[in-house]
Motif scaffolding. Structure first.
Motif, PDB file in Angstrom:
ATOM      1  N   HIS A 137      -6.497   9.690  -1.176  1.00  0.00           N
ATOM      2  CA  HIS A 137      -6.341   9.349   0.335  1.00  0.00           C
ATOM      3  C   HIS A 137      -7.188  10.333   1.030  1.00  0.00           C
ATOM      4  CE1 HIS A 137      -2.753  11.795  -0.351  1.00  0.00           C
ATOM      5  NE2 HIS A 137      -3.039  12.421   0.882  1.00  0.00           N
ATOM      6  N   GLN A 179      -5.400   6.166  -6.500  1.00  0.00           N
ATOM      7  CA  GLN A 179      -5.901   5.975  -5.032  1.00  0.00           C
ATOM      8  C   GLN A 179      -6.252   7.563  -4.778  1.00  0.00           C
ATOM      9  OE1 GLN A 179      -3.100   4.384  -2.412  1.00  0.00           O
ATOM     10  NE2 GLN A 179      -3.934   2.450  -2.485  1.00  0.00           N
ATOM     11  N   ASP A 221     -10.735   1.478   0.421  1.00  0.00           N
ATOM     12  CA  ASP A 221      -9.560   0.721   1.383  1.00  0.00           C
ATOM     13  C   ASP A 221     -10.022   1.285   2.769  1.00  0.00           C
ATOM     14  OD1 ASP A 221      -7.790   0.135   2.767  1.00  0.00           O
ATOM     15  OD2 ASP A 221      -6.067   0.474   1.124  1.00  0.00           O
ATOM     16  N   ASN A 274       1.007  -1.217   0.088  1.00  0.00           N
ATOM     17  CA  ASN A 274      -0.030   0.058  -0.079  1.00  0.00           C
ATOM     18  C   ASN A 274       0.834   1.288  -0.092  1.00  0.00           C
ATOM     19  OD1 ASN A 274      -2.429   1.245  -0.228  1.00  0.00           O
ATOM     20  ND2 ASN A 274      -3.296   0.613   1.816  1.00  0.00           N
ATOM     21  N   LYS A 300      -8.974   5.830   0.066  1.00  0.00           N
ATOM     22  CA  LYS A 300      -8.718   5.155   1.159  1.00  0.00           C
ATOM     23  C   LYS A 300      -8.349   6.141   2.326  1.00  0.00           C
ATOM     24  CE  LYS A 300      -4.158   3.900   1.416  1.00  0.00           C
ATOM     25  NZ  LYS A 300      -3.706   4.810   2.679  1.00  0.00           N
TER      26      LYS A 300
END
Length: 366
Positions: free
Chosen positions: A164, A162, A224, A79, A201
């Protein structure tokens, strides 16, 4: 400032993992430490009911996992961690080699440094260079523009993006953002602008079911949950503050198992990261509803302490052990683990029984 901060994050994260592992007398590579900043790891509250005749044949077990139109060869991934400085670029290079040699998908750390300074491009592009045929995820923050998102994806020829979410980290970070209200609209705009799946995530404080339902409405493909139990960025950023005056936030957030319980059935496929210490935790996460489990700090610690070959060996061992556990449990695919008989105890069971989700109401304008 960005390069220095990225190097600080790696240094402080490594120190945190060593401290957590030592706090109960275990070695740094034993994988049995108490979790994030000395807190109990709620994966230990997840127990499989043993059925002595449930096992299957090892050759019938496949680690391939499929979700959101994606197919991964294994239910394990490296990750998001780092990038943006010379040292962190070297780390990304070695992690990419390890991912290539073991078949793991991999995400870069936040690409904000590249979006601010193109001179740092190589510290991220090295991931695609050394993992040319693997599944690679670019990583941006929730304030990135659609154009910046496309740049990040393009640099890596990324298979997914991704985004975040790190409101707690930003709150404690001395130079962090303080305005979060535009994040949902920004995420929705990025989803519409890129031609790869978007994975949202957390960075170690967990995604609730309410948050995952909101993300589903924004068009996000995967969530996630990234709960507590691993690297604690509230601790890291508080260490960087002159007076370390945000210590009261060091225990904030949902554990990864709690987040999985809260987010199941919320409309998105789930990934699990945060506090994954060993193959049993991976299998626990899959049984709780995740399609794959991500590891960051533990693999970074192995790489920096023992070297690249040791990390490759360790990942191969994890994959063998995951296969062995699935064979024992009679799960021919990672998805079969969702039918496992589980007993939840301790704080995790308290969370499950006491949690009363608030009615979901999307923010205005979303």
């Amino acid at each position: 400032m960005n390069a220095s901060r990225k190097d600080d994050h790696v240094r402080l994260a490594l120190a945190q993992h060593a401290r957590n592992s030592a706090s109960d007398g275990t070695s740094p590579d034993s994988g049995t430490g108490p979790g994030s900043h000395g807190r109990a790891n709620q994966f230990d509250d997840v127990h499989f009911v043993h059925h002595a005749l449930a096992g299957t044949d090892r050759e019938k077990v496949s680690l391939v996992t499929e979700f959101a139109g994606m197919t991964w060869p294994v239910p394990l991934y490296i990750n998001a961690m780092t990038g943006g400085s010379v040292k962190t670029g070297e780390i990304n290079r070695d992690l990419a080699v390890a991912a290539r040699e073991t078949g793991l998908p991999m995400a870069t750390g936040s690409m904000s440094p590249y979006l601010k300074d193109p001179a740092t491009a190589d510290t991220f592009a090295t991931v695609r260079h050394h993992h040319p045929h693997g599944f690679v995820m670019a990583n941006i923050n929730a304030l990135a523009t659609p154009e910046q998102a496309r740049r990040a994806v393009g640099l890596l020829e990324a298979d997914a993006l991704q985004i975040h979410l790190n409101t707690v980290q930003e709150t404690v970070m001395p130079e962090g953002d303080r305005s979060f209200g535009s994040w949902p609209a920004n995420i929705e705009a990025v989803v519409a602008a890129v031609d790869v799946p978007v994975i949202v995530k957390e960075v170690g404080f967990g995604l609730s079911g309410r948050t995952v339902r909101l993300l589903a409405g924004l068009g996000v493909a995967v969530a996630d949950v990234a709960g507590s139990g691993g690297t604690n960025f509230a601790v890291i950023e508080n260490t960087r503050r002159e007076h370390a005056d945000f210590a009261f936030l060091e225990g904030w957030g949902l554990s990864t198992p709690a987040a999985l319980l809260d987010a199941r059935g919320s409309g998105l496929p789930l990934l699990a990261s945060g506090g994954v210490r060993h193959p049993l935790d991976v299998v626990r996460a899959l049984a709780l509803g995740a399609h794959a489990a991500g590891v960051s700090g533990l693999f970074l610690s192995t790489l920096r302490r023992d070297g690249l070959d040791a990390l490759v060996t360790r990942i191969h061992q994890w994959l063998e052990h995951i296969t062995a556990l699935m064979t024992l449990l009679g799960a021919r695919t990672p998805g079969d683990l969702k039918s496992s008989d589980l007993v939840l105890t301790g704080d995790l069971n308290n969370f499950r029984t006491q949690r009363r989700p608030a009615p979901f109401a999307p923010p205005k304008g979303t």
